[in-house]
Write an enzyme that holds these catalytic residues in place. Sequence first.
Site, PDB file in Angstrom:
ATOM      1  CG  HIS A   1       0.430  -2.788   8.917  1.00 56.13           C
ATOM      2  ND1 HIS A   1       1.544  -2.419   9.632  1.00 56.13           N
ATOM      3  CD2 HIS A   1       0.265  -4.109   9.149  1.00 56.13           C
ATOM      4  CE1 HIS A   1       2.027  -3.483  10.270  1.00 56.13           C
ATOM      5  NE2 HIS A   1       1.275  -4.513   9.994  1.00 56.13           N
TER       6      HIS A   1
ATOM      7  CD  GLU B   1       7.097  -6.194   4.323  1.00 59.29           C
ATOM      8  OE1 GLU B   1       7.093  -6.919   3.324  1.00 59.29           O
ATOM      9  OE2 GLU B   1       7.454  -6.571   5.445  1.00 59.29           O
TER      10      GLU B   1
ATOM     11  CB  VAL C   1      -4.401  -9.820   2.863  1.00 59.24           C
ATOM     12  CG1 VAL C   1      -4.778 -10.990   3.714  1.00 59.24           C
ATOM     13  CG2 VAL C   1      -3.804 -10.273   1.539  1.00 59.24           C
TER      14      VAL C   1
ATOM     15  CD  GLU D   1       2.215  -3.315  13.541  1.00 65.04           C
ATOM     16  OE1 GLU D   1       3.307  -3.061  13.038  1.00 65.04           O
ATOM     17  OE2 GLU D   1       1.695  -4.445  13.512  1.00 65.04           O
TER      18      GLU D   1
ATOM     19  CG  HIS E   1      -2.695  -6.580  11.331  1.00 64.35           C
ATOM     20  ND1 HIS E   1      -2.284  -6.476  12.633  1.00 64.35           N
ATOM     21  CD2 HIS E   1      -1.560  -6.609  10.575  1.00 64.35           C
ATOM     22  CE1 HIS E   1      -0.956  -6.444  12.667  1.00 64.35           C
ATOM     23  NE2 HIS E   1      -0.502  -6.531  11.437  1.00 64.35           N
TER      24      HIS E   1
ATOM     25  CB  ILE F   1      -0.914   0.023   1.256  1.00 65.16           C
ATOM     26  CG1 ILE F   1      -1.813  -1.211   1.313  1.00 65.16           C
ATOM     27  CG2 ILE F   1      -1.735   1.313   1.294  1.00 65.16           C
ATOM     28  CD1 ILE F   1      -2.949  -1.222   0.341  1.00 65.16           C
ATOM     29  CB  ILE F   2       2.675   3.041   2.479  1.00 67.56           C
ATOM     30  CG1 ILE F   2       3.204   1.980   3.460  1.00 67.56           C
ATOM     31  CG2 ILE F   2       1.265   3.483   2.863  1.00 67.56           C
ATOM     32  CD1 ILE F   2       3.436   2.509   4.869  1.00 67.56           C
TER      33      ILE F   2
HETATM   34 CO    CO Z   1       1.470  -6.331  10.854  1.00 66.65          CO
END
Ligand code: CO
Length: 300
Positions: free
Chosen positions: A179, A123, A237, A209, A241, A118-119
């Site tokens: 997230h 990752e 997904v 988070e 979470h 997403i951002i």
């Molecule tokens: Co996580």
Amino acid sequence: MRRYSCMFLVVLVTVLIITGCAAQQASGTREQGLDKKGILVVSFGTSYADTRKVTIEACENRIAEHFPGYEVRRAFTSSIIRNILKDRDNILVDSPEEALTKMKEEGFTEVIVQPLHIITGEEYTEVLETVADFEGAFEKLVVGRPILTTIDDYKAAAEALKTQLPQLKKDQAVVLMGHGTPHPANASYSCLQLVISDMMPNVFVGTVEGYPGLDDVTARLKEADIKEVTLVPYMVVAGDHAQNDMAGDEDDSWKTILKKEGFVVKTYLHGLGENPGYQQIYINHVQDCIDGYPMGHQAE
Ligand code: CO
């Protein structure tokens, strides 16, 4: 003198013949169609099979349908998820590095790496680092951008989100669970909030988070006199979470906390990867890579 020019001629002809052969050989390789093109779709991964099928797999399939000249492959960045899948389900998924190594060995000439992230956070940065190690391994190797990169991307993301949200009355709201991250790209969530607010009222962005957290969102809900909240994951997904931190029955889930705060709470357990609008965004980002604008037309 004559002998020298004669020798020169012999040498020249020999050189021409050799060069000619080499050129012919090179064009011969091309004609045999040894161009091998692939798209490596990279995601965090999920151990939840149901949501994986309708999100990650659906995105991969849409991309494959749209680019028939490319072989589509999968990589998950999370070693925890890859190990669970291997040990529990006997499903083998490559890391980005493993996938690129295989593609190199199999003689791929062009590889587009499209993250489902997403951002432009941690990752995604790791994907860029892995890809940098493969510089020169392919004739063409390009990384596509995540969902929230350019301002046009935010607008497209908000438009696509709108199609999956319920019609809201004045005292109803949607709370998105993003997230969140300690990475500077956490600012993406605040930017997304502004772009969404320009487009529709009563949609609030929170993160598990990062900032804004649930406390910040709760304060805004009260300020806006909201009575009923629908919780929606702002994640590809609807995995751990979404099912536990957002919609679980535990004391610390967003559902439980908001209920205790007096709100009527509904949950929506579908990842963004199910939304055809988001699938299309990934296709567009791959197309931009093929066209030579991996960071979007606006940015270049
Ligand atoms: Co996580």
